[in-house]
Design a protein around this motif. Structure first.
Motif, PDB file in Angstrom:
ATOM      1  N   ARG A   1       0.864  -1.177   0.000  1.00 59.17           N
ATOM      2  CA  ARG A   1       0.000   0.000   0.000  1.00 59.17           C
ATOM      3  C   ARG A   1       0.906   1.235   0.000  1.00 59.17           C
ATOM      4  N   ILE A   2       0.750   2.071  -1.018  1.00 60.15           N
ATOM      5  CA  ILE A   2       1.483   3.333  -1.073  1.00 60.15           C
ATOM      6  C   ILE A   2       0.460   4.456  -1.066  1.00 60.15           C
ATOM      7  N   ILE A   3       0.572   5.310  -0.072  1.00 56.37           N
ATOM      8  CA  ILE A   3      -0.338   6.443   0.083  1.00 56.37           C
ATOM      9  C   ILE A   3       0.495   7.720   0.145  1.00 56.37           C
ATOM     10  N   TYR A   4       0.116   8.686  -0.648  1.00 55.56           N
ATOM     11  CA  TYR A   4       0.804   9.976  -0.672  1.00 55.56           C
ATOM     12  C   TYR A   4      -0.066  11.035  -0.005  1.00 55.56           C
ATOM     13  N   ASN A   5       0.578  11.977   0.650  1.00 59.02           N
ATOM     14  CA  ASN A   5      -0.145  13.115   1.196  1.00 59.02           C
ATOM     15  C   ASN A   5      -0.107  14.235   0.164  1.00 59.02           C
ATOM     16  N   SER A   6      -1.211  14.392  -0.525  1.00 57.27           N
ATOM     17  CA  SER A   6      -1.348  15.436  -1.528  1.00 57.27           C
ATOM     18  C   SER A   6      -2.019  16.646  -0.877  1.00 57.27           C
ATOM     19  N   SER A   7      -2.940  17.272  -1.569  1.00 57.01           N
ATOM     20  CA  SER A   7      -3.606  18.460  -1.018  1.00 57.01           C
ATOM     21  C   SER A   7      -4.710  18.897  -1.965  1.00 57.01           C
ATOM     22  N   ILE A   8      -5.684  19.592  -1.416  1.00 54.10           N
ATOM     23  CA  ILE A   8      -6.673  20.249  -2.273  1.00 54.10           C
ATOM     24  C   ILE A   8      -5.977  21.212  -3.226  1.00 54.10           C
ATOM     25  N   ALA A   9      -4.787  21.672  -2.851  1.00 53.02           N
ATOM     26  CA  ALA A   9      -4.034  22.619  -3.673  1.00 53.02           C
ATOM     27  C   ALA A   9      -3.680  22.047  -5.037  1.00 53.02           C
ATOM     28  N   ALA A  10      -3.677  20.715  -5.177  1.00 45.14           N
ATOM     29  CA  ALA A  10      -3.360  20.097  -6.467  1.00 45.14           C
ATOM     30  C   ALA A  10      -4.327  20.545  -7.552  1.00 45.14           C
ATOM     31  N   GLY A  11      -5.546  20.890  -7.166  1.00 43.11           N
ATOM     32  CA  GLY A  11      -6.538  21.367  -8.132  1.00 43.11           C
ATOM     33  C   GLY A  11      -6.562  22.871  -8.294  1.00 43.11           C
ATOM     34  N   GLY A  12      -5.651  23.544  -7.615  1.00 38.20           N
ATOM     35  CA  GLY A  12      -5.556  24.997  -7.749  1.00 38.20           C
ATOM     36  C   GLY A  12      -6.072  25.770  -6.556  1.00 38.20           C
ATOM     37  N   THR A  13      -7.007  25.181  -5.782  1.00 40.69           N
ATOM     38  CA  THR A  13      -7.533  25.856  -4.594  1.00 40.69           C
ATOM     39  C   THR A  13      -6.487  25.797  -3.487  1.00 40.69           C
ATOM     40  N   SER A  14      -5.998  26.941  -3.036  1.00 41.16           N
ATOM     41  CA  SER A  14      -4.918  26.903  -2.054  1.00 41.16           C
ATOM     42  C   SER A  14      -4.733  28.253  -1.382  1.00 41.16           C
ATOM     43  N   ILE A  15      -4.346  28.214  -0.115  1.00 39.75           N
ATOM     44  CA  ILE A  15      -3.914  29.426   0.559  1.00 39.75           C
ATOM     45  C   ILE A  15      -2.438  29.663   0.268  1.00 39.75           C
ATOM     46  N   ASN A  16      -1.809  28.722  -0.423  1.00 45.22           N
ATOM     47  CA  ASN A  16      -0.403  28.814  -0.780  1.00 45.22           C
ATOM     48  C   ASN A  16      -0.277  29.211  -2.254  1.00 45.22           C
ATOM     49  N   GLY A  17       0.940  29.146  -2.779  1.00 48.97           N
ATOM     50  CA  GLY A  17       1.192  29.587  -4.142  1.00 48.97           C
ATOM     51  C   GLY A  17       1.268  28.470  -5.153  1.00 48.97           C
TER      52      GLY A  17
END
Length: 257
Positions: free
Chosen positions: A147-163
């Motif tokens: 089992r390989i699980i990565y910690n991604s983010s909602i930011a992958a779709g563009g929505t982000s408080i980051n850049g």
């Protein structure tokens, strides 16, 4: 054609969790320990926090096999050494990999980004995920279970408080995961990512106060609050116990899109 053997048992398996000194990583360690999973836990600089976690787990779960390892995910040599240490301690490489450790300096505007910051973010978040996967796969493929699980983010779709640097690194993780899931579906190894959003109690977002006035302001989240690391841990454990799930990005966002 005979059906592929179904094996969703995780008790006794060995999980490597990077970035386990707090937040989502520590919560995942606690939840997997509940299911009898042995643990190899990494930290970058906060050794005392991960040692405290290890002591807590060993106190709660008598006989639980755990180890802690210092690792800078930006350094290929550190990642290779990590796998050598895990094998020396536990007798084999991990059956479960949660590539959780990452980096994200909040720089919202592209013109404020330096090339060095872009490169370091991609190195920590995407390059390290690639190297960890290459290191983990031989053992998993040999036993036709992983089992390989990565910690991604909602930011992958563009929505982000980051850049854009952070969004690009997380989008790359999702592409890596989906590609491997499609190409290696019959290997016995699954590839998925969790995509958290506005999870407080983490190094990146300590409290809801840090979200006020940002695109992640809790007042704009449909459920009306931020998420908790334990809620991410629930999903990681579910993925580990569900071999029929692969190639999925699981959004944990309280309804944010």
């Amino acid at each position: 054609m005979s059906a592929t053997k179904v094996d969703n048992e995780i008790t006794g398996r060995l999980a490597l969790i990077t970035g386990a000194s707090g937040g989502i990583g520590a919560a995942c360690a606690r939840d997997l320990a509940l299911h009898g999973v042995r643990l190899a836990l990494t930290y970058s600089t906060n050794q005392s926090a991960v040692q405290t976690l290890q002591e807590e787990l060993q106190s709660r779960f008598a006989g639980l096999e755990t180890s802690t390892h210092q690792c800078d995910i930006a350094q290929e040599g550190d990642l290779k050494r990590l796998f050598e240490e895990v094998k020396a301690k536990h007798g084999h490489h991990p059956d479960i990999l949660f590539a959780n450790a990452g980096y994200g300096k909040r720089i919202p505007h592209i013109l404020d980004l330096t090339l060095a910051e872009w490169d370091y973010t991609l190195t920590c978040n995407l390059r390290s995920a690639f190297i960890l996967t290459q290191l983990a796969l031989p053992h998993m493929l040999a036993q036709t279970w992983g089992r390989i699980i990565y910690n991604s983010s909602i930011a992958a779709g563009g929505t982000s408080i980051n850049g854009c640097h952070y969004s690009a690194s997380k989008a790359g993780i999702q592409g890596l995961s989906k590609n491997l899931a499609a190409k290696m579906g019959r290997s016995g190894v699954t590839f998925n990512d969790i995509a958290p959003a506005m999870i407080t109690g983490t190094g990146m977002i300590p409290s809801e106060e840090d979200l006020m006035g940002t695109p992640g302001d809790p007042r704009g989240i449909p459920v009306g609050r931020s998420g908790r690391p334990e809620e991410c841990a629930n999903v990681v454990t579910m993925v580990c116990r569900t071999g029929y799930m692969t190639g999925q990005s699981l959004l944990i966002s309280g309804g944010l899109k």
